[in-house]
Design an enzyme around this catalytic site. Structure first.
Site: not given
Length: 257
Positions: A128, A199, A232
Site C-alpha cells: 500500500s 481492492d 486490500h
C-alpha cells in the site's frame, strides 16, 4: 524503541522538517545471507506486523528489515496523526505529492541499507503506502538523486510493490527526459507489482496506471500481476509468486519448502 531522525529541505534553507522513525524490526536469514530487503508497511501500521509474516516465507537467504514510519498528521484522516511514510489527501493521480516526506522516507530506507556488506544484493518493497514509497525509491535509484537533488547512494537490485501506486506519476516522465544514465538504470531495475481487482482502498486501475507510467518512463523490466477478487490484503497465491520472483531476480540459491 529505536528512533532515527531524518531532516530534509529544499536546499535553500527556507523550510526543513524533521521526521522521527520508529523501531526497525529485523528478520535474520536462516541460511546464507545473499540479499537484504527493506519492507515498508501501509498507512497506520508498524514494522512488527510485517516482520512476523515475512519470517514465515520460504526465503532463508534474505534478511528483512521492517522499519516503522513516523507518526504525523495525515490529511486523509482529517489531520489526525498516524504512522505514515508521507502525507496524503487521497490515492488519486491528482493528489499533491509530499516530496519532503517521500524524500525523508526514501533516505531512511537508503540509510538502513547502507551498512550491508558489499556482496549483498539490496532491495526495497512494501504494501500500500509502503509500496508507493518503494516505487518512489525506485525512481530515486534510477535518477541517481532525490527530488531535492541530493545524491541517492544505494544500488537497488529489485523493487516490490503490493497493492500500491506511484506517488510521483504526473512528473516522472519529464524528470527522465535527457537523462541517459537514468534511462539505463530504469531499464535494468526489476520491479514486481501485484494488485487485486477488488481492492477497495487503492483501486486496481490506479495500480495498473502506475505500472503503465513506470513502463513509459523507461522501467522496462517490470511485471504487473492481477489477482481476481483480491481486496486490500495479501493472498497465498501472491506470496508464492513473490517468493519465486525474488528467488529468480536476486539469484538466490533456493527456497525452503
Amino acid at each position: 524503541m529505536s528512533i532515527n531522525t531524518a531532516s530534509v529541505g529544499s536546499g535553500s534553507g527556507t523550510t526543513r522538517r524533521t521526521f522521527e522513525f520508529g523501531r526497525a524490526h529485523v528478520v535474520r536469514p536462516r541460511g546464507k545471507h545473499q540479499a537484504t530487503i527493506v519492507w515498508l508497511h501501509g498507512l497506520g501500521d508498524k514494522g512488527s506486523s510485517w516482520s512476523q509474516l515475512l519470517e514465515t516465507l520460504p526465503l532463508p537467504n534474505i534478511k528483512w528489515i521492517c522499519p516503522t514510519a513516523p507518526s504525523r498528521p495525515v490529511k486523509i484522516f482529517g489531520g489526525l496523526p498516524s504512522t505514515a511514510w508521507f502525507d496524503m489527501g487521497d490515492t488519486s493521480e491528482d493528489t499533491t505529492d509530499d516530496w519532503e516526506g517521500l524524500d525523508a522516507s526514501a533516505a531512511h530506507v537508503a540509510n538502513l541499507l547502507s551498512t550491508e556488506p558489499a556482496s549483498i544484493k539490496l532491495a526495497v518493497g512494501g504494501f500500500s503506502m509502503g509500496a508507493a514509497t518503494a516505487l518512489y525509491s525506485a525512481t530515486c535509484h534510477a535518477l541517481g538523486q532525490y527530488w531535492h537533488g541530493n545524491p541517492y547512494p544505494i544500488n537497488l537490485s529489485a523493487v516490490v510493490g503490493l497493492s500500491g501506486w506511484l506517488p510521483c506519476s504526473r512528473t516522472l516522465k519529464n524528470r527522465f527526459e535527457g537523462s541517459f544514465e537514468g534511462a539505463c538504470r530504469a531499464a535494468t531495475l526489476p520491479i514486481f507489482l501485484c494488485h487485486g481487482t477488488s481492492d477497495e482502498v487503492v483501486p486496481h486501475q490506479l495500480g495498473e496506471k502506475s505500472a503503465q507510467v513506470l513502463s513509459s518512463a523507461g522501467f522496462r523490466n517490470l511485471t504487473f500481476r492481477t489477482y481476481n477478487g483480491l481486496g486490500h490484503y495479501t493472498s497465498p497465491e501472491e506470496s508464492v509468486e513473490l517468493c519465486n520472483w525474488l528467488t529468480g531476480r536476486l539469484g538466490l540459491e533456493g527456497s525452503q519448502t
